[in-house]
Design a protein around this motif. Structure first.
Motif, mmCIF file in Angstrom:
data_model
loop_
_atom_site.group_PDB
_atom_site.id
_atom_site.type_symbol
_atom_site.label_atom_id
_atom_site.label_comp_id
_atom_site.label_asym_id
_atom_site.label_seq_id
_atom_site.Cartn_x
_atom_site.Cartn_y
_atom_site.Cartn_z
ATOM 1 N N GLN A 101 -6.450 0.858 -8.885
ATOM 2 C CA GLN A 101 -6.015 -0.526 -8.647
ATOM 3 C C GLN A 101 -6.051 -0.820 -7.164
ATOM 4 O OE1 GLN A 101 -2.443 -1.984 -10.677
ATOM 5 N NE2 GLN A 101 -1.700 -2.869 -8.764
ATOM 6 N N GLY A 102 -6.604 -1.968 -6.798
ATOM 7 C CA GLY A 102 -6.642 -2.393 -5.402
ATOM 8 C C GLY A 102 -7.929 -3.112 -5.099
ATOM 9 N N PRO A 103 -8.075 -3.626 -3.885
ATOM 10 C CA PRO A 103 -9.246 -4.429 -3.532
ATOM 11 C C PRO A 103 -10.494 -3.630 -3.184
ATOM 12 C CG PRO A 103 -7.735 -4.387 -1.703
ATOM 13 C CD PRO A 103 -7.055 -3.660 -2.832
ATOM 14 N N GLY A 104 -10.423 -2.288 -3.235
ATOM 15 C CA GLY A 104 -11.611 -1.476 -2.996
ATOM 16 C C GLY A 104 -11.625 -0.814 -1.644
ATOM 17 N N ARG A 126 9.076 -1.497 -9.452
ATOM 18 C CA ARG A 126 9.715 -1.035 -10.684
ATOM 19 C C ARG A 126 8.688 -0.836 -11.791
ATOM 20 N NH1 ARG A 126 15.791 -3.731 -10.880
ATOM 21 N NH2 ARG A 126 16.202 -3.468 -8.652
ATOM 22 N N ASP A 127 7.745 -1.739 -11.865
ATOM 23 C CA ASP A 127 6.665 -1.616 -12.837
ATOM 24 C C ASP A 127 5.883 -0.325 -12.601
ATOM 25 O OD1 ASP A 127 4.941 -2.415 -14.894
ATOM 26 O OD2 ASP A 127 3.662 -3.564 -13.546
ATOM 27 N N TYR A 128 5.656 -0.017 -11.334
ATOM 28 C CA TYR A 128 4.934 1.209 -10.971
ATOM 29 C C TYR A 128 5.693 2.446 -11.418
ATOM 30 C CZ TYR A 128 2.958 4.789 -7.861
ATOM 31 O OH TYR A 128 2.398 5.919 -7.346
ATOM 32 N N VAL A 129 6.965 2.505 -11.118
ATOM 33 C CA VAL A 129 7.763 3.675 -11.498
ATOM 34 C C VAL A 129 7.794 3.843 -13.012
ATOM 35 C CG1 VAL A 129 10.091 4.664 -11.470
ATOM 36 C CG2 VAL A 129 9.164 3.591 -9.400
ATOM 37 N N ARG A 130 7.884 2.744 -13.723
ATOM 38 C CA ARG A 130 7.978 2.815 -15.179
ATOM 39 C C ARG A 130 6.676 3.283 -15.827
ATOM 40 N NH1 ARG A 130 10.930 -2.641 -14.608
ATOM 41 N NH2 ARG A 130 13.135 -2.138 -14.933
ATOM 42 N N ARG A 131 5.531 2.962 -15.209
ATOM 43 C CA ARG A 131 4.254 3.228 -15.878
ATOM 44 C C ARG A 131 3.428 4.366 -15.289
ATOM 45 N NH1 ARG A 131 0.529 -1.613 -16.838
ATOM 46 N NH2 ARG A 131 1.581 -2.854 -15.246
ATOM 47 N N HIS A 132 3.670 4.719 -14.024
ATOM 48 C CA HIS A 132 2.852 5.749 -13.371
ATOM 49 C C HIS A 132 3.369 7.144 -13.710
ATOM 50 C CE1 HIS A 132 0.373 7.723 -10.399
ATOM 51 N NE2 HIS A 132 1.428 8.130 -9.715
ATOM 52 N N ASP A 133 2.460 8.027 -14.110
ATOM 53 C CA ASP A 133 2.781 9.417 -14.434
ATOM 54 C C ASP A 133 2.554 10.266 -13.182
ATOM 55 O OD1 ASP A 133 2.998 12.000 -15.456
ATOM 56 O OD2 ASP A 133 1.989 11.509 -17.344
ATOM 57 N N ALA A 134 3.583 10.343 -12.345
ATOM 58 C CA ALA A 134 3.445 11.032 -11.054
ATOM 59 C C ALA A 134 3.118 12.517 -11.219
ATOM 60 C CB ALA A 134 4.706 10.841 -10.219
ATOM 61 N N CYS A 150 0.807 -1.222 0.000
ATOM 62 C CA CYS A 150 0.000 0.000 0.000
ATOM 63 C C CYS A 150 0.841 1.273 0.000
ATOM 64 C CB CYS A 150 -0.920 0.020 1.209
ATOM 65 S SG CYS A 150 -2.233 -1.220 1.175
ATOM 66 N N ASN A 151 2.115 1.175 0.284
ATOM 67 C CA ASN A 151 2.946 2.377 0.337
ATOM 68 C C ASN A 151 3.558 2.730 -1.008
ATOM 69 O OD1 ASN A 151 3.292 3.684 3.114
ATOM 70 N ND2 ASN A 151 3.283 1.509 3.593
ATOM 71 N N THR A 152 3.482 1.832 -1.971
ATOM 72 C CA THR A 152 3.880 2.118 -3.339
ATOM 73 C C THR A 152 2.817 1.501 -4.226
ATOM 74 O OG1 THR A 152 6.208 1.926 -2.685
ATOM 75 C CG2 THR A 152 5.728 1.984 -5.031
ATOM 76 N N CYS A 153 1.890 2.341 -4.747
ATOM 77 C CA CYS A 153 0.719 1.856 -5.463
ATOM 78 C C CYS A 153 -0.165 1.095 -4.469
ATOM 79 C CB CYS A 153 1.128 1.010 -6.665
ATOM 80 S SG CYS A 153 -0.226 0.695 -7.838
ATOM 81 N N CYS A 154 -0.936 0.126 -4.950
ATOM 82 C CA CYS A 154 -1.723 -0.764 -4.089
ATOM 83 C C CYS A 154 -1.717 -2.111 -4.790
ATOM 84 C CB CYS A 154 -3.137 -0.237 -3.896
ATOM 85 S SG CYS A 154 -4.100 -1.177 -2.686
ATOM 86 N N ILE A 176 -0.480 -3.091 -12.243
ATOM 87 C CA ILE A 176 0.895 -2.881 -11.798
ATOM 88 C C ILE A 176 1.276 -4.060 -10.906
ATOM 89 C CG2 ILE A 176 2.435 -1.384 -10.479
ATOM 90 C CD1 ILE A 176 1.484 -0.017 -13.007
ATOM 91 N N SER A 177 2.478 -4.609 -11.101
ATOM 92 C CA SER A 177 2.834 -5.830 -10.382
ATOM 93 C C SER A 177 3.870 -5.636 -9.282
ATOM 94 C CB SER A 177 3.355 -6.883 -11.370
ATOM 95 O OG SER A 177 4.521 -6.408 -12.038
ATOM 96 N N ASP A 178 4.732 -4.613 -9.417
ATOM 97 C CA ASP A 178 5.754 -4.388 -8.385
ATOM 98 C C ASP A 178 6.240 -2.950 -8.448
ATOM 99 O OD1 ASP A 178 7.568 -4.203 -10.525
ATOM 100 O OD2 ASP A 178 8.477 -6.149 -10.163
#
Length: 451
Positions: free
Chosen positions: A359-362, A383-391, A217-221, A379-381
């Motif tokens: 993304q997440g269980p609600g 690194r995947d989050y950093v690569r795909r998320h537009d902060a 939960c601290n990086t994406c969900c 998003i799976s992990d």
């Protein structure tokens, strides 16, 4: 009309003359356009010093599972304050709270209390090393375990400090850390079962414990993939390591049994914070009797002047009773509301051409903002989050939503409280529609300077 924040801006300027950097936790400085100052809250509602009203999905970083200022909790705390706020000794309340935790979580055979989850993490690592006689802790990229020297090695490194895929860096993001501490951590990628096996085998016989957020939960969900929890349990059993579930965020939010009950696994030690205290500074280390043996024997020192203070205990007792009273309705009720909110966000984002992918269980979820040309899919992990998320684009939208009275955590995490209702979700989506329309019109131009 978008909100303005002149009074908060004035107070922040004043604060910087007496408070280092003007805030008492570094992350609070991330709030845009200015760190906000609040006056009061009620249920899912929050008001700042400028008179702005918010439907709150930040909820004290997730601690306020019961909403803001529950009247019965306030009355219980007030009554206890008249009897005593601190004794540095025992009270019946601590037995009552520990018995509740014990009854709710099967793996919580014994409990010890602290004032923050950061303290509990340090206690858990000490217990694990004493229990096994081994020096290393295995942790996962992107997982947050408090802000201490031991809590952050390998947490969320910059891309140029990741290390390679097979051996993620254990670098600590803060200066001033004892240099040897990060070397006591082995870092693995989340949700890659075979990679985890290789990391454990590489350091076999040296690892005291595997620690993790059961839902990242601290990086994406990011929920655990199938067989991840069972693999961690298998490896810990095989090598005599302790399995440490950091349920600071998930504990009691995911039901009376926490995420371990929700996903069906049994850790040796559990870290509990946030919801267990209902917004008071309260946390707990729970574990099996076998895992707690070094505390029982006195070989491990676990102490704290304010541990199990009666003000926090009475708040915790009230909080846990709310979960028990919910019975089978929890977490289904907040999960249903969260799913409704997620679906509404997607519908509105699509309407305005915004690549938002909740993304997440609600009951907790993250609003991923896809970068241009990023692939679709969960998003799976880290690194995947950093690569795909537009902060930057998420920050722009988050500010637009804030200025329409919808508040989520800066990094994109949303939490649902037991105080939220369907009309609250409907109203939030009405406000979101206005915020998204404004974002779509302004992006990528910078947001205007607030008045």
């Amino acid at each position: 009309m978008a909100y303005t924040f002149s009074r908060s801006a004035e107070l922040f300027q004043r604060a910087q003359k007496s408070i280092a950097a003007g805030v008492n936790s570094g992350i609070r400085k991330m709030e845009a356009p200015v760190p906000l100052y609040f006056s009061h809250g009620s249920g899912p509602n929050l008001w700042d010093v400028d008179g702005n009203h918010y439907l709150d999905f930040q909820l004290g970083q997730g601690a306020l599972l019961y909403g803001h200022a529950p009247a019965e909790m306030a009355a219980a705390i007030a009554a206890q304050a008249k009897l005593g706020t601190h004794w540095a000794a025992q009270s019946e309340l601590e037995i009552e709270v520990s018995e509740r935790v014990q009854a709710m979580m099967p793996a919580a055979e014994l409990v010890r209390f602290n004032n923050s989850a950061t303290e509990v993490v340090m206690s858990a690592f000490r217990v694990a090393r004493a229990h096994t006689g081994r020096p290393l802790i295995l942790r996962f990229e992107g997982h947050y375990h408090g802000w201490s020297d031991e809590g952050l090695p390998g947490f969320a490194n910059a891309v140029n400090a990741w290390g390679d895929d097979e051996a993620p860096s254990n670098r600590h993001p803060s200066k001033g850390v004892i240099p040897e501490v990060p070397e006591k951590f082995v870092v693995a990628r989340w949700n890659d079962v075979e990679h985890l096996r290789r990391r454990v085998d590489e350091f076999r016989g040296q690892i005291a414990a595997i620690v993790f957020e059961p839902v990242l939960c601290n990086t994406c969900c990011i929920e655990p993939v199938q067989h991840l929890m069972s693999t961690i349990r298998e490896l810990c059993n095989r090598d005599g390591m302790l399995m440490i579930s950091d349920e600071t965020i998930t504990g009691f939010r995911f039901g009376a049994g926490g995420a371990q009950g929700y996903y069906g696994f049994s850790p040796d030690l559990t870290i509990l914070g946030k919801a267990i205290g209902g917004g008071t500074p309260f946390a707990a280390l729970a574990g099996t009797r076998a895992a707690m043996r070094t505390i029982l024997s006195g070989e491990v020192i676990h102490a704290g002047t304010l541990n199990a203070n009666p003000l926090c205990l009475v708040a915790s007792k009230w909080s846990l009773d709310q979960i028990l009273d919910q019975g089978s309705k929890h977490p289904a009720s907040i999960q249903k509301l969260g799913k409704q909110l997620m679906e509404g966000l997607v519908e509105l984002a699509n309407e305005h051409g915004i690549p938002l992918r909740p993304q997440g269980p609600g009951l907790v979820f993250h609003t991923v903002m896809l970068q241009p040309d990023a692939t679709e899919g969960p998003i799976s992990d880290y690194r995947d989050y950093v690569r795909r998320h537009d902060a930057p684009r998420w920050a722009h939208l988050r500010r637009c939503l804030l200025e329409e009275g919808v508040r989520a955590i800066e990094r994109g995490l949303w939490s649902i409280s037991l105080a939220h209702t369907k009309p609250d979700i409907d109203e939030a989506l009405r406000r979101v529609a206005v915020g998204m329309r404004r974002h779509a019109k302004l992006w990528p131009a910078p947001m205007p300077v607030p008045v």
